[in-house]
Design a protein around this motif. Sequence first.
Motif, mmCIF file in Angstrom:
data_model
loop_
_atom_site.group_PDB
_atom_site.id
_atom_site.type_symbol
_atom_site.label_atom_id
_atom_site.label_comp_id
_atom_site.label_asym_id
_atom_site.label_seq_id
_atom_site.Cartn_x
_atom_site.Cartn_y
_atom_site.Cartn_z
ATOM 1 N N VAL A 228 9.841 1.834 -9.834
ATOM 2 C CA VAL A 228 9.127 1.711 -8.496
ATOM 3 C C VAL A 228 7.804 1.469 -8.757
ATOM 4 C CG1 VAL A 228 11.664 1.856 -7.860
ATOM 5 C CG2 VAL A 228 10.100 3.611 -8.285
ATOM 6 N N GLU A 229 7.665 2.325 -9.974
ATOM 7 C CA GLU A 229 5.791 2.393 -9.517
ATOM 8 C C GLU A 229 5.220 1.337 -10.361
ATOM 9 O OE1 GLU A 229 7.512 3.025 -14.011
ATOM 10 O OE2 GLU A 229 7.667 4.060 -12.266
ATOM 11 N N ASN A 230 6.385 0.424 -10.616
ATOM 12 C CA ASN A 230 5.238 -1.162 -10.874
ATOM 13 C C ASN A 230 5.582 -2.044 -9.266
ATOM 14 O OD1 ASN A 230 4.486 -0.242 -13.735
ATOM 15 N ND2 ASN A 230 6.545 -1.232 -14.255
ATOM 16 N N ILE A 231 5.881 -1.739 -8.632
ATOM 17 C CA ILE A 231 6.411 -2.422 -7.466
ATOM 18 C C ILE A 231 4.985 -2.335 -6.485
ATOM 19 C CG2 ILE A 231 8.101 -3.359 -5.370
ATOM 20 C CD1 ILE A 231 10.114 -2.050 -6.492
ATOM 21 N N THR A 232 4.766 -3.662 -5.734
ATOM 22 C CA THR A 232 3.569 -3.622 -4.719
ATOM 23 C C THR A 232 3.927 -4.321 -3.543
ATOM 24 O OG1 THR A 232 2.449 -3.978 -6.559
ATOM 25 C CG2 THR A 232 1.290 -4.880 -4.646
ATOM 26 N N LEU A 233 4.058 -3.997 -2.114
ATOM 27 C CA LEU A 233 4.872 -4.845 -1.122
ATOM 28 C C LEU A 233 3.863 -5.876 -0.346
ATOM 29 C CD1 LEU A 233 6.764 -1.427 0.608
ATOM 30 C CD2 LEU A 233 7.687 -3.393 -0.506
ATOM 31 N N THR A 234 4.054 -7.280 -0.200
ATOM 32 C CA THR A 234 3.454 -8.272 -0.207
ATOM 33 C C THR A 234 3.262 -7.776 1.154
ATOM 34 O OG1 THR A 234 4.403 -9.582 -0.323
ATOM 35 C CG2 THR A 234 3.288 -9.348 -2.588
ATOM 36 N N GLU A 235 4.378 -7.961 1.874
ATOM 37 C CA GLU A 235 5.047 -8.806 3.040
ATOM 38 C C GLU A 235 6.181 -7.689 3.553
ATOM 39 O OE1 GLU A 235 4.891 -12.312 6.309
ATOM 40 O OE2 GLU A 235 4.853 -12.578 4.174
ATOM 41 N N ILE B 91 6.581 -7.892 -8.652
ATOM 42 C CA ILE B 91 6.382 -6.195 -9.810
ATOM 43 C C ILE B 91 5.564 -7.002 -11.130
ATOM 44 C CG2 ILE B 91 7.783 -5.347 -11.430
ATOM 45 C CD1 ILE B 91 10.498 -6.295 -9.306
ATOM 46 N N PHE B 92 4.971 -6.858 -11.139
ATOM 47 C CA PHE B 92 3.990 -6.807 -12.412
ATOM 48 C C PHE B 92 4.053 -6.502 -13.628
ATOM 49 C CE2 PHE B 92 0.793 -7.882 -8.710
ATOM 50 C CZ PHE B 92 0.810 -8.055 -9.090
ATOM 51 N N GLY B 93 5.085 -7.234 -14.872
ATOM 52 C CA GLY B 93 5.724 -6.733 -16.273
ATOM 53 C C GLY B 93 6.310 -7.708 -16.021
ATOM 54 N N ASP B 94 7.180 -7.696 -17.799
ATOM 55 C CA ASP B 94 8.044 -8.319 -18.397
ATOM 56 C C ASP B 94 8.861 -8.601 -17.390
ATOM 57 O OD1 ASP B 94 8.875 -6.048 -19.391
ATOM 58 O OD2 ASP B 94 9.215 -6.484 -21.059
ATOM 59 N N GLN C 33 13.354 -6.651 -13.968
ATOM 60 C CA GLN C 33 15.136 -6.342 -13.367
ATOM 61 C C GLN C 33 15.196 -5.228 -12.948
ATOM 62 O OE1 GLN C 33 17.482 -8.579 -13.493
ATOM 63 N NE2 GLN C 33 18.734 -7.231 -13.298
ATOM 64 N N GLU C 34 14.702 -4.118 -14.129
ATOM 65 C CA GLU C 34 14.589 -3.176 -14.089
ATOM 66 C C GLU C 34 14.489 -2.174 -12.819
ATOM 67 O OE1 GLU C 34 14.014 1.607 -16.136
ATOM 68 O OE2 GLU C 34 12.769 -0.528 -15.712
ATOM 69 N N PRO D 164 2.298 -14.502 -5.483
ATOM 70 C CA PRO D 164 1.454 -14.515 -6.950
ATOM 71 C C PRO D 164 2.127 -15.807 -8.296
ATOM 72 C CG PRO D 164 1.952 -12.326 -6.813
ATOM 73 C CD PRO D 164 3.035 -14.027 -5.427
ATOM 74 N N GLU D 165 2.661 -16.135 -8.695
ATOM 75 C CA GLU D 165 3.486 -17.227 -10.410
ATOM 76 C C GLU D 165 2.519 -17.963 -9.301
ATOM 77 O OE1 GLU D 165 5.383 -14.192 -8.866
ATOM 78 O OE2 GLU D 165 5.330 -13.173 -10.740
ATOM 79 N N THR D 166 2.942 -18.726 -8.763
ATOM 80 C CA THR D 166 2.810 -20.385 -7.911
ATOM 81 C C THR D 166 1.983 -20.099 -7.990
ATOM 82 O OG1 THR D 166 4.838 -20.070 -6.791
ATOM 83 C CG2 THR D 166 3.340 -21.380 -6.011
ATOM 84 N N ALA D 167 0.784 -19.063 -7.204
ATOM 85 C CA ALA D 167 -1.307 -19.449 -7.270
ATOM 86 C C ALA D 167 -1.382 -19.557 -8.357
ATOM 87 C CB ALA D 167 -1.109 -17.811 -6.444
ATOM 88 N N SER D 168 -1.067 -18.529 -9.900
ATOM 89 C CA SER D 168 -2.071 -18.754 -11.219
ATOM 90 C C SER D 168 -1.318 -19.847 -11.665
ATOM 91 C CB SER D 168 -1.055 -17.562 -12.046
ATOM 92 O OG SER D 168 0.502 -17.904 -11.686
ATOM 93 N N GLN D 169 -0.056 -20.658 -11.719
ATOM 94 C CA GLN D 169 0.210 -21.663 -11.455
ATOM 95 C C GLN D 169 -0.803 -23.174 -10.954
ATOM 96 O OE1 GLN D 169 4.483 -22.435 -11.294
ATOM 97 N NE2 GLN D 169 5.012 -21.402 -13.004
ATOM 98 N N LEU D 170 -1.383 -22.768 -10.023
ATOM 99 C CA LEU D 170 -1.543 -23.606 -9.013
ATOM 100 C C LEU D 170 -3.417 -23.938 -9.432
ATOM 101 C CD1 LEU D 170 -0.814 -23.747 -5.727
ATOM 102 C CD2 LEU D 170 -0.383 -25.594 -7.172
#
Length: 148
Positions: A31-38, A54-57, A62-63, A99-105
């Motif tokens: 849970v330390e990698n979780i960022t609440l966006t909205e 969640i930033f990471g692999d 999944q965890e 965030p993933e969609t924005a990086s693809q754009l």
Amino acid sequence: MADPARAARLAQRIKVVVAEALRKQVKEPGVENITLTEVRVTNDLQHATVYYTIFGDAAAKQEATESLERSRGILRREVGRNLTIRLVPTLEFVSDEIPETASQLEELIRQTKERDAALAAAAAGATFAGDADPYKSAADEDDEDDEA
């Protein structure tokens, strides 16, 4: 039925409470990698949808997702303790793909700019294949000769 302004204020408060509870109360791994966006709350204040990233692999994602689901009751209890409303909204956690969609754009925009720059460089030294005015007629040429 509550007004949308109250729902928006409640959503902001729930976001803060859930973030603090994740940081202090929840002892689950990941849970330390979780960022609440909205957080979005329905107008009747019964349901809250919490968007997170969640930033990471893939394994870390999944965890963290499983940890959020296991700690849903703890988080709802903390929301109930910190809010002064009659009914505590149910919490639904949804992974935020923005965030993933924005990086693809951004990558597509970068590639497009490179192609535009290459096209502009190729067009810089280019000349017309024929005359500058391909629609010039023979009568126009005679008029120009007479004027000269």
